[in-house]
Design an enzyme around this catalytic site. Structure first.
Site, mmCIF file in Angstrom:
data_model
loop_
_atom_site.group_PDB
_atom_site.id
_atom_site.type_symbol
_atom_site.label_atom_id
_atom_site.label_comp_id
_atom_site.label_asym_id
_atom_site.label_seq_id
_atom_site.Cartn_x
_atom_site.Cartn_y
_atom_site.Cartn_z
ATOM 1 N N ARG A 120 53.748 28.647 39.547
ATOM 2 C CA ARG A 120 52.093 27.623 39.127
ATOM 3 C C ARG A 120 50.881 27.836 40.244
ATOM 4 O O ARG A 120 49.840 26.539 40.054
ATOM 5 C CB ARG A 120 52.251 26.623 38.493
ATOM 6 C CG ARG A 120 53.822 26.320 37.573
ATOM 7 C CD ARG A 120 52.988 24.809 37.023
ATOM 8 N NE ARG A 120 53.929 24.633 35.514
ATOM 9 C CZ ARG A 120 55.534 24.274 35.316
ATOM 10 N NH1 ARG A 120 55.444 22.978 37.102
ATOM 11 N NH2 ARG A 120 55.861 24.028 34.811
ATOM 12 N N LYS A 142 38.354 36.030 41.401
ATOM 13 C CA LYS A 142 38.915 36.720 40.747
ATOM 14 C C LYS A 142 40.266 36.910 40.496
ATOM 15 O O LYS A 142 40.045 37.958 41.389
ATOM 16 C CB LYS A 142 37.716 37.366 39.856
ATOM 17 C CG LYS A 142 36.519 37.277 38.823
ATOM 18 C CD LYS A 142 35.620 38.163 38.457
ATOM 19 C CE LYS A 142 34.316 37.700 37.806
ATOM 20 N NZ LYS A 142 33.965 38.754 36.978
ATOM 21 N N GLU A 184 27.676 48.083 45.790
ATOM 22 C CA GLU A 184 26.776 46.798 45.578
ATOM 23 C C GLU A 184 26.550 45.887 46.709
ATOM 24 O O GLU A 184 26.075 44.818 46.352
ATOM 25 C CB GLU A 184 29.325 46.308 45.482
ATOM 26 C CG GLU A 184 29.653 46.705 44.097
ATOM 27 C CD GLU A 184 29.605 46.112 43.303
ATOM 28 O OE1 GLU A 184 28.670 44.985 42.637
ATOM 29 O OE2 GLU A 184 29.755 46.059 41.696
ATOM 30 N N LYS A 226 27.220 36.632 47.973
ATOM 31 C CA LYS A 226 28.280 36.268 46.105
ATOM 32 C C LYS A 226 28.508 35.379 46.638
ATOM 33 O O LYS A 226 28.010 34.600 46.013
ATOM 34 C CB LYS A 226 29.355 37.900 47.344
ATOM 35 C CG LYS A 226 30.361 36.972 46.280
ATOM 36 C CD LYS A 226 30.313 38.624 44.870
ATOM 37 C CE LYS A 226 31.333 37.593 43.499
ATOM 38 N NZ LYS A 226 32.461 39.307 43.366
ATOM 39 N N GLU A 236 32.265 31.296 36.054
ATOM 40 C CA GLU A 236 31.210 32.232 35.122
ATOM 41 C C GLU A 236 30.545 32.023 34.257
ATOM 42 O O GLU A 236 31.068 33.151 32.818
ATOM 43 C CB GLU A 236 32.183 34.407 35.255
ATOM 44 C CG GLU A 236 31.833 34.947 35.126
ATOM 45 C CD GLU A 236 32.419 36.257 34.878
ATOM 46 O OE1 GLU A 236 33.598 36.327 34.812
ATOM 47 O OE2 GLU A 236 31.780 37.788 35.308
ATOM 48 N N ARG A 240 26.664 33.011 37.845
ATOM 49 C CA ARG A 240 27.799 34.153 38.221
ATOM 50 C C ARG A 240 26.431 35.502 37.812
ATOM 51 O O ARG A 240 27.197 36.649 37.914
ATOM 52 C CB ARG A 240 28.163 33.723 37.841
ATOM 53 C CG ARG A 240 29.607 35.241 38.448
ATOM 54 C CD ARG A 240 30.721 34.826 38.918
ATOM 55 N NE ARG A 240 32.032 35.082 39.767
ATOM 56 C CZ ARG A 240 32.648 34.681 40.015
ATOM 57 N NH1 ARG A 240 33.631 33.509 40.276
ATOM 58 N NH2 ARG A 240 34.069 35.576 40.651
ATOM 59 N N ASN A 244 25.857 40.987 37.248
ATOM 60 C CA ASN A 244 25.798 41.852 36.581
ATOM 61 C C ASN A 244 24.449 42.471 36.284
ATOM 62 O O ASN A 244 24.916 43.366 35.427
ATOM 63 C CB ASN A 244 26.328 41.392 35.429
ATOM 64 C CG ASN A 244 27.084 40.428 34.854
ATOM 65 O OD1 ASN A 244 28.462 40.920 35.886
ATOM 66 N ND2 ASN A 244 27.556 39.718 34.128
ATOM 67 N N HIS A 247 25.351 46.400 35.471
ATOM 68 C CA HIS A 247 27.083 46.595 35.000
ATOM 69 C C HIS A 247 27.087 46.280 33.175
ATOM 70 O O HIS A 247 27.909 46.726 32.916
ATOM 71 C CB HIS A 247 27.788 45.130 35.450
ATOM 72 C CG HIS A 247 27.783 45.334 36.757
ATOM 73 N ND1 HIS A 247 27.461 45.593 38.091
ATOM 74 C CD2 HIS A 247 29.171 44.711 37.035
ATOM 75 C CE1 HIS A 247 28.220 45.425 39.108
ATOM 76 N NE2 HIS A 247 29.075 45.277 38.124
ATOM 77 N N HIS A 251 29.250 49.547 33.092
ATOM 78 C CA HIS A 251 30.667 49.647 32.329
ATOM 79 C C HIS A 251 30.875 50.622 31.066
ATOM 80 O O HIS A 251 32.300 50.744 30.345
ATOM 81 C CB HIS A 251 30.696 47.573 31.320
ATOM 82 C CG HIS A 251 30.794 47.012 32.059
ATOM 83 N ND1 HIS A 251 31.028 45.813 31.841
ATOM 84 C CD2 HIS A 251 31.610 46.919 33.676
ATOM 85 C CE1 HIS A 251 30.948 45.108 33.150
ATOM 86 N NE2 HIS A 251 31.873 45.795 34.253
ATOM 87 N N HIS A 263 34.234 52.473 40.500
ATOM 88 C CA HIS A 263 33.256 50.821 39.840
ATOM 89 C C HIS A 263 31.285 51.611 40.633
ATOM 90 O O HIS A 263 30.547 51.354 40.064
ATOM 91 C CB HIS A 263 33.670 50.161 40.577
ATOM 92 C CG HIS A 263 32.834 49.221 40.038
ATOM 93 N ND1 HIS A 263 32.478 48.516 38.701
ATOM 94 C CD2 HIS A 263 32.444 47.283 40.420
ATOM 95 C CE1 HIS A 263 31.873 47.595 38.251
ATOM 96 N NE2 HIS A 263 31.812 46.790 39.255
#
Lengths: 363, 363
Positions: A120, A142, A184, A226, A236, A240, A244, A247, A251, A263
């Protein structure tokens, strides 16, 4: 009856500096004390830095053990996650252990998900070894793995106790991985700090020479930006989304190419094109997309989609993304270099008519 | 550089009442709005309440779908977790969905872990269908699955948005499952509320008759106590250990019997014996263990370990638990009925000499 619960607010350190990997022992002992450390890495990074990190830990009397999985994005899956956890259980790791994720974005995501779910949740240290991971993916909490249905579909939010970024390790990073990270960093400038964007553009030569001091500044400023965004919106839900920019288009490119593009490469093309979309929509100042293109090209990054991406495949890919996110295709747009454009809905994303996107990208 | 992050504090509802399952639609719509609901349940509970819950949701215009896995503790594993997530992905569930866990503790743990990890976490509603799950396991945010190496070794903390407990469904609960739940309710009284403990003891006849009003009171009070403890210590670092009264001995019994004993049965015997250990250690008031035994026996619960548990196997099992927890066998002890005893270390657990435990349990 109404129950209150109050998740503990925590803070964590991001340390950036040349040679830091050899100081990892004392830094980890201070920021993330634990009985034992499970160093999760891939087969490639293990060969480069595994022993060095173990030495740095044992030099401070810390007990570490390396657990590795085969390198490659396609190995960021539930099977390897399961194997790593079983490996820790077999080796007798308990609740009082911590995970150290040593590697690029794949290692950070997979190692982070092990930390998030082992008994956990145990504390996590991120030691990123790619530029992209240093200035972007190791910050924000993330974690996750891919499934056959798509990327990052299984995961959790789990903040690290400590992020250690040593720009000296970037000397061995292949060129495309390096420029992918630069994309980025440029994005961070484009959405929130025009001077930062221009300073990267002006300093590309030193960066390509991998000068540790310049890289340290770059990573530190990107992490600041960031982190400022993420701390306003950890899960998010709203703000946030400013991260993007580029993005939505990226994507689609990534999905269509089966992730043959890195990426950051896809994000670069996405930023150039979303700036053009923003201009056509009257949201982005005229001339911005041209300046972005110039800088991206100087940074050896793509500014166009792959030839195989035609309108049909592109809008199909958006449709699939839309379904997943729950109903709307939205674009994060900038007003000018250094400023994200808020939308009329008070949101940070914009709905753009499909015909307009079609005319900018495919006509 | 130091980054702050502030996980959002949230509150959630626990609703207890006869017939609530038929009101689930409006309660869920209010507390946990979502585009679609994945109702996770086991094959047994699906047959009893699956259709009824779907009807309750569709009556309010909510879109639900039942996903089930085979009933049984041994099915609380990573394979079923993986299959449930893949089932949701195949059915097109996105980030804007929620999970409803309908069933006993196994369903709550497994369904909760799906909610914790599907696309890095979606909202969760718990609809417990056993007494133990209603008054204990559905509150506190623990989710997880077992591995071959032990119980709950993989998991996450993920708080539900809403817990719906309908005591009417307990009419069909088998006797041992019912008394197993009673054991945890008695524990709540023993650690924090003497009057509650005695009121359960005095009202056993009504409880065994499964009177919904009496059960509603029981569940509500137990949830209050559990929630008060958990809200003080969400991640189980300190105070939450008061809930472990009876559990050090119970875990050994469970491990040795291969989980043939129900959890509450093992906890009952554990409480009787840990009260005796506490008396021998001078921590627990004389006579407490006798009163606990009387009440447990009246509640048709065991007060002794199984015959197969001898000293050797018992201390071996403790040793294994100790390794996992990181180094010390500790007991949560009560000072008197209704009050947990703080230790000299300012902790809520006590170290007890092995010889003393041996003499109380095995001589």
């Amino acid at each position: 009856m109404e129950l209150e619960h109050d998740a503990t607010a925590t803070a964590y350190e991001v340390c950036v500096g040349e040679g830091l990997i050899d100081d990892a022992g004392s830094l980890i002992a201070a920021a993330c004390p634990a009985h034992r450390y499970s160093i999760i890495t891939d087969t490639q990074v293990a060969g480069l830095y595994g022993e060095r990190l173990l030495d740095a830990l044992s030099g401070e009397g810390l007990n570490g053990m390396v657990l590795k999985f085969p390198a490659g994005e396609w190995n960021k899956n539930r099977e390897n996650w399961s194997d790593l956890i079983d490996g820790m259980l077999r080796a007798g790791f308990g609740r009082d252990s911590a995970v150290v994720a040593l590697g690029g974005g794949v290692v950070g995501d997979l190692g982070g998900f092990v930390a998030a779910t082992f008994m956990r949740g145990v504390p996590l240290v991120q030691i990123p070894t790619t530029l992209l991971a240093m200035l972007d993916s190791s910050v924000g909490g993330k974690t996750g793995v891919d499934t056959a249905a798509g990327k990052n579909l299984v995961g959790a939010f789990h903040q690290p106790r400590l992020v250690l970024a040593d720009p000296a390790v970037l000397k061995t990073l292949p060129g495309p991985q390096f420029t992918s990270g630069l994309a980025e960093a440029l994005k961070h400038g484009l959405i929130l700090d025009a001077a930062y964007f221009e300073s990267i553009a002006a300093g590309l030569e030193d960066l390509f020479a991998r000068q540790p001091d310049r890289l340290t500044d770059l990573i530190a400023r990107s992490v600041e930006i960031k982190a400022a965004v993420v701390s306003r919106d950890e899960r998010e839900s709203g703000y946030r989304k400013v991260l993007n920019f580029g993005h939505t288009v990226a994507h689609a490119q990534e999905a269509i190419s089966g992730y043959a593009w890195l990426h950051g490469e896809a994000v670069a093309a996405g930023m150039a094109l979303e700036a053009a979309i923003g201009e056509a929509a009257g949201v982005t100042e005229e001339g911005v997309s041209r300046r972005i293109q110039e800088v991206l090209e100087a940074a050896r990054l793509p500014v166009e989609l792959d030839d195989e991406v035609d309108a049909t495949r592109f809008f199909e890919a958006l449709e699939k993304d839309k379904k997943r996110a729950g109903g709307r295709v939205r674009y994060t747009l900038i007003g000018e270099i250094g400023r994200v454009a808020a939308s009329d809905e008070g949101d940070w994303t914009h709905e753009v008519p499909e015909e307009l996107v079609r005319s900018v990208l495919f006509e």
